[in-house]
Design a protein around this motif. Structure first.
Motif, PDB file in Angstrom:
ATOM      1  N   LEU A 131    -103.181  18.051 -38.671  1.00 23.84           N
ATOM      2  CA  LEU A 131    -101.573  17.598 -38.457  1.00 23.84           C
ATOM      3  C   LEU A 131    -101.558  16.726 -36.976  1.00 23.84           C
ATOM      4  CD1 LEU A 131     -99.480  20.788 -39.753  1.00 23.84           C
ATOM      5  CD2 LEU A 131     -99.393  18.628 -40.562  1.00 23.84           C
ATOM      6  N   ALA A 132    -102.214  17.225 -36.185  1.00 22.08           N
ATOM      7  CA  ALA A 132    -102.252  16.376 -34.771  1.00 22.08           C
ATOM      8  C   ALA A 132    -102.308  14.940 -34.926  1.00 22.08           C
ATOM      9  CB  ALA A 132    -103.360  17.001 -33.925  1.00 22.08           C
ATOM     10  N   ALA A 184     -99.121  13.823 -36.124  1.00 24.98           N
ATOM     11  CA  ALA A 184     -98.150  13.871 -34.908  1.00 24.98           C
ATOM     12  C   ALA A 184     -98.185  12.583 -33.845  1.00 24.98           C
ATOM     13  CB  ALA A 184     -98.175  15.078 -34.214  1.00 24.98           C
ATOM     14  N   PRO A 226     -86.349   5.796 -21.298  1.00 17.93           N
ATOM     15  CA  PRO A 226     -85.910   7.204 -21.694  1.00 17.93           C
ATOM     16  C   PRO A 226     -85.728   7.180 -23.361  1.00 17.93           C
ATOM     17  CG  PRO A 226     -84.357   6.624 -19.972  1.00 17.93           C
ATOM     18  CD  PRO A 226     -85.334   5.404 -20.118  1.00 17.93           C
ATOM     19  N   ILE A 227     -85.291   6.371 -23.909  1.00 13.97           N
ATOM     20  CA  ILE A 227     -85.130   6.125 -25.205  1.00 13.97           C
ATOM     21  C   ILE A 227     -86.452   5.958 -25.892  1.00 13.97           C
ATOM     22  CG2 ILE A 227     -84.108   4.874 -27.310  1.00 13.97           C
ATOM     23  CD1 ILE A 227     -81.762   4.404 -25.862  1.00 13.97           C
ATOM     24  N   GLU A 253     -87.854   9.711 -25.935  1.00  9.89           N
ATOM     25  CA  GLU A 253     -87.345  10.495 -26.914  1.00  9.89           C
ATOM     26  C   GLU A 253     -87.745  10.206 -28.268  1.00  9.89           C
ATOM     27  OE1 GLU A 253     -85.076  13.014 -26.241  1.00  9.89           O
ATOM     28  OE2 GLU A 253     -85.408  12.778 -24.317  1.00  9.89           O
ATOM     29  N   MET A 254     -87.826   9.070 -28.553  1.00  9.54           N
ATOM     30  CA  MET A 254     -87.980   8.602 -29.998  1.00  9.54           C
ATOM     31  C   MET A 254     -89.608   8.887 -30.337  1.00  9.54           C
ATOM     32  SD  MET A 254     -85.390   7.725 -31.477  1.00  9.54           S
ATOM     33  CE  MET A 254     -84.260   8.730 -30.551  1.00  9.54           C
ATOM     34  N   PHE A 266     -91.246  11.513 -29.079  1.00 10.09           N
ATOM     35  CA  PHE A 266     -90.961  12.953 -29.667  1.00 10.09           C
ATOM     36  C   PHE A 266     -90.534  13.103 -30.741  1.00 10.09           C
ATOM     37  CE2 PHE A 266     -91.130  13.913 -24.857  1.00 10.09           C
ATOM     38  CZ  PHE A 266     -92.507  14.116 -25.084  1.00 10.09           C
ATOM     39  N   LEU A 267     -89.227  12.384 -31.105  1.00 13.62           N
ATOM     40  CA  LEU A 267     -88.462  12.548 -32.343  1.00 13.62           C
ATOM     41  C   LEU A 267     -89.516  12.313 -33.802  1.00 13.62           C
ATOM     42  CD1 LEU A 267     -86.158  13.233 -33.946  1.00 13.62           C
ATOM     43  CD2 LEU A 267     -85.279  10.741 -33.764  1.00 13.62           C
ATOM     44  N   ALA A 300     -92.830  12.269 -33.474  1.00 14.28           N
ATOM     45  CA  ALA A 300     -93.881  13.265 -33.574  1.00 14.28           C
ATOM     46  C   ALA A 300     -93.281  14.630 -34.575  1.00 14.28           C
ATOM     47  CB  ALA A 300     -94.611  13.537 -32.272  1.00 14.28           C
ATOM     48  N   GLY A 301     -92.241  15.015 -34.029  1.00 13.35           N
ATOM     49  CA  GLY A 301     -91.878  16.113 -34.545  1.00 13.35           C
ATOM     50  C   GLY A 301     -91.538  15.780 -36.173  1.00 13.35           C
ATOM     51  N   VAL A 318     -94.652  16.131 -37.998  1.00 12.68           N
ATOM     52  CA  VAL A 318     -95.242  17.336 -38.183  1.00 12.68           C
ATOM     53  C   VAL A 318     -94.717  18.024 -39.089  1.00 12.68           C
ATOM     54  CG1 VAL A 318     -95.642  19.449 -36.925  1.00 12.68           C
ATOM     55  CG2 VAL A 318     -96.213  17.538 -35.716  1.00 12.68           C
ATOM     56  N   VAL A 319     -93.348  18.081 -39.485  1.00 14.28           N
ATOM     57  CA  VAL A 319     -92.670  18.719 -40.288  1.00 14.28           C
ATOM     58  C   VAL A 319     -92.527  18.204 -41.604  1.00 14.28           C
ATOM     59  CG1 VAL A 319     -90.346  19.504 -41.001  1.00 14.28           C
ATOM     60  CG2 VAL A 319     -90.951  19.887 -38.664  1.00 14.28           C
TER      61      VAL A 319
END
Lengths: 444, 177
Positions: free
Chosen positions: B59-60, B63, B103-104, B107-108, B110-111, B113-114, B117-118
């Motif tokens: 899964l990594a 991600a 910043p964006i 954030e994106m 991480f989003l 990746a999240g 992963v799900v």
């Protein structure tokens, strides 16, 4: 690591995993239904009040709020920062403490994650309403607009939209993924058919297979890893709204670190406010032990100290910078100064009681301190936002702010809405992570 | 890449009293040459993954793809909107400026990746199928309480040996291939 994740009491031997789990599930059932219904209805009424005031604001216009030039940001942003800050403790507990293998976190992780989600929902309301025309909220997001006008990410506000949306989504996924094995247990062992079906859908067909567990564990760990920087980044970005603005008292690199510490501080306070009654109401004193409360208190003490240091440095840099406007803010006494003293009393003076172990282990005392801190953290945001805006660089633009009854009503209403969601979750969700606790119990 | 979902869809399954018995039985299965093994447990039994020779989850990789896609996509989009399609002077900053785009972009990433992963765990662990043949085995619901189950694929060459290890209490499930 102490073995006392859960005090064993008289509930059977270590080997009796099934009984342990059954008991944990059974004890999450609400026995004192009348009390629950009373609280739920009160919260529901406040939520309706909130809905009415939101409708009034939207229908009449943002002028029903007290915001006006120069304090164009007031309750809307104060409450946004306040609620989003509360949302920090949940993910801190569930993600950061998970990565650090702090096993005590397990008992309280689900409650605080739930708190996070619902707090972020409250937070999200404010910027949306503050737009004045919330039906254009989608303008904040990039979409193929025929107008050819696009959000400017060189301003800090779209950063907020991105950060808060990401935080909400990742927290939601993390929370849900953690719930899946517990939903499966409820699917297999809940009594009425409708419950089996509902939990069956939510369990996504979880079988507890080795292949499933292996992937679930990796995914959970990775989401914890992804959520960890988000805990830090969300409030850093919220702080940037202020830090990159050229306003007295805001334009400081101190802001992000100071905001994050304050958020975790305030978040743990709210976590204690929720956990302490829940453990009594459900008789979970052996699952959420005094040790859990004490650890939360210790984390409050640490983050509270960082916040206190922040106040000190804020005053120091204002003085040391030598700018008359900055000095004016920290030295001249105005009616607002009362709120500054409330902030100092609640956030700096009262938390010093937490140095005493006896107080850290006394739920009532902790509850009271947590209340003070919650008030203090709200006062802090008021001070940061209103004090600076009222006294900008040019005395000719100075003005005074006071909230209207609509501002106060909406703020009160969000507490009702938050309680409404939280009480609903206590009724419907396994708010103690039974599967994870059972695993720790089996491993000893 | 191993197929998504459980390692065994049709086969023979038996309940064992506890984790130690499960591990012992799994080792016995491996010793008698069985390779297609699956277990159903109320919590993650790490040693079991080694015993039944489960591959490492990847899964990594997903991600990383998500993070890269989210980050690069977000940066490119910001450039497109703010430097190319609608370059206006905001705070005296040049149309294309790296710093405010950071910043964006983060954030994106991480989003992305999240979400990957799900989506990845739902796909790889086949968590969208609400039913599995093994659910029909009598008493299988104990797998989400305190029961430890061990299954062997009916197509495993050493299935006869597996039946012997799992004993008389074993159930067939999922029908014949």
């Amino acid at each position: 690591m102490s073995k006392a994740l859960v005090d064993r009491g008289d509930r059977g031997d270590r080997g009796d995993l099934g009984a342990f789990r059954d008991s944990l599930f059974a004890r999450q059932k609400i026995v004192r239904l009348r009390l629950w219904w009373t609280a739920f209805l009160v919260a529901g009424a406040l939520t309706l009040g909130l809905a009415a005031l939101v409708a009034y604001t939207v229908a009449t216009g943002i002028g029903v709020w007290g915001n006006t030039i120069p304090a164009a940001w007031a309750f809307g942003i104060i409450n946004f920062v306040f609620w989003i800050g509360i949302g920090h403790a949940g993910t801190f507990i569930s993600a950061i403490l998970y990565l650090l293998e702090q096993k005590w976190r397990t008992s309280i992780s689900r409650i605080t994650e739930t708190m996070t989600l619902f707090a972020v929902v409250q937070a999200g309301l404010f910027p949306l309403l503050h737009l004045g025309r919330p039906w254009f909220a989608y303008w904040l997001f990039p979409y193929p607009a025929a107008m050819g006008v696009y959000p400017q990410t060189k301003s800090a506000l779209p950063w907020d939209a991105a950060a808060v949306t990401t935080y909400l989504l990742v927290s939601l996924l993390f929370w849900f993924l953690g719930l899946v094995p517990d939903f499966a247990a409820l699917r297999d062992h809940a009594a009425p058919r409708w419950k089996q079906k509902t939990y069956g859908l939510l369990a996504l067909g979880w079988r507890g297979s080795a292949s499933g567990w292996r992937r679930w564990k990796v995914a959970y760990l990775m989401l914890a890893g992804i959520a960890t920087p988000l805990v830090v980044s969300v409030h850093s970005i919220v702080a940037s709204d202020f830090a990159i603005g050229n306003v007295t008292g805001w334009h400081s690199t101190l802001m992000p670190a100071f905001f994050v510490a304050g958020a975790i501080f305030g978040g743990f306070a709210m976590a204690l406010i929720l956990i302490i009654p829940v453990r009594v109401f459900f008789g979970l004193e052996d699952v959420i032990t005094r040790r859990h409360l004490e650890n939360c208190a210790k984390l409050m003490l640490v983050t509270g100290s960082v916040v206190a240091y922040g106040y000190l440095i804020e005053a120091f840099t204002s003085w040391y910078a030598g700018s008359p406007e900055e000095r004016y803010l920290v030295t001249v006494s105005r009616p607002e100064t009362v709120i500054w003293w409330v902030m100092i009393a609640c956030n700096v003076v009262v938390p010093q009681l937490l140095w005493a172990r006896a107080i850290r282990r006394r739920p009532r005392a902790l509850f009271a301190i947590a209340m003070f801190v919650t008030v203090g953290m709200w006062a802090e945001r008021y001070v940061i936002i209103v004090r600076s805006l009222e006294r900008d660089f040019l005395p000719s633009t100075w003005g005074d702010y006071s909230p209207t009854w609509v501002d106060l009503g909406i703020f009160a209403g969000t507490f009702g809405f938050f309680a409404f969601l939280f009480l609903g979750a206590l009724r419907l969700l396994p708010f103690i992570p039974v599967t994870e606790l059972a695993e720790q119990e089996a491993r000893g | 890449m191993t197929p998504a979902g459980d390692a065994v869809v049709r086969g023979v399954v038996a309940e064992l009293p506890d984790e130690a018995a499960l591990l012992a039985a799994a080792r016995a299965l491996r010793a008698s040459g069985v390779t297609r093994i699956e277990a159903y447990t109320p919590y993650h039994v790490e040693e079991l993954d080694e015993v039944i020779g489960a591959p490492r989850s990847r899964l990594a990789v997903l991600a990383a793809v998500g993070a890269l896609g989210g980050g690069v996509g977000a940066y490119a989009l910001q450039w497109l909107l703010d430097a190319y399609l609608y370059p206006i002077d905001a705070g005296g900053r040049p149309p294309h400026m790296v710093l405010p785009f950071v910043p964006i972009t983060i954030e994106m990433a991480f989003l992305g990746a999240g979400l990957c992963v799900v989506a990845g765990v739902l796909w790889r662990a086949a968590l969208v199928r609400l039913w599995a043949p093994v659910f029909e085995v009598p008493g299988f619901t104990s797998a989400t309480r305190a029961g430890f189950w061990l299954a062997v694929d009916v197509r495993d060459p050493a299935i006869a040996a597996a039946r012997e290890v799992l004993g008389a209490g074993a159930h067939d499930f999922g029908g014949q291939p």
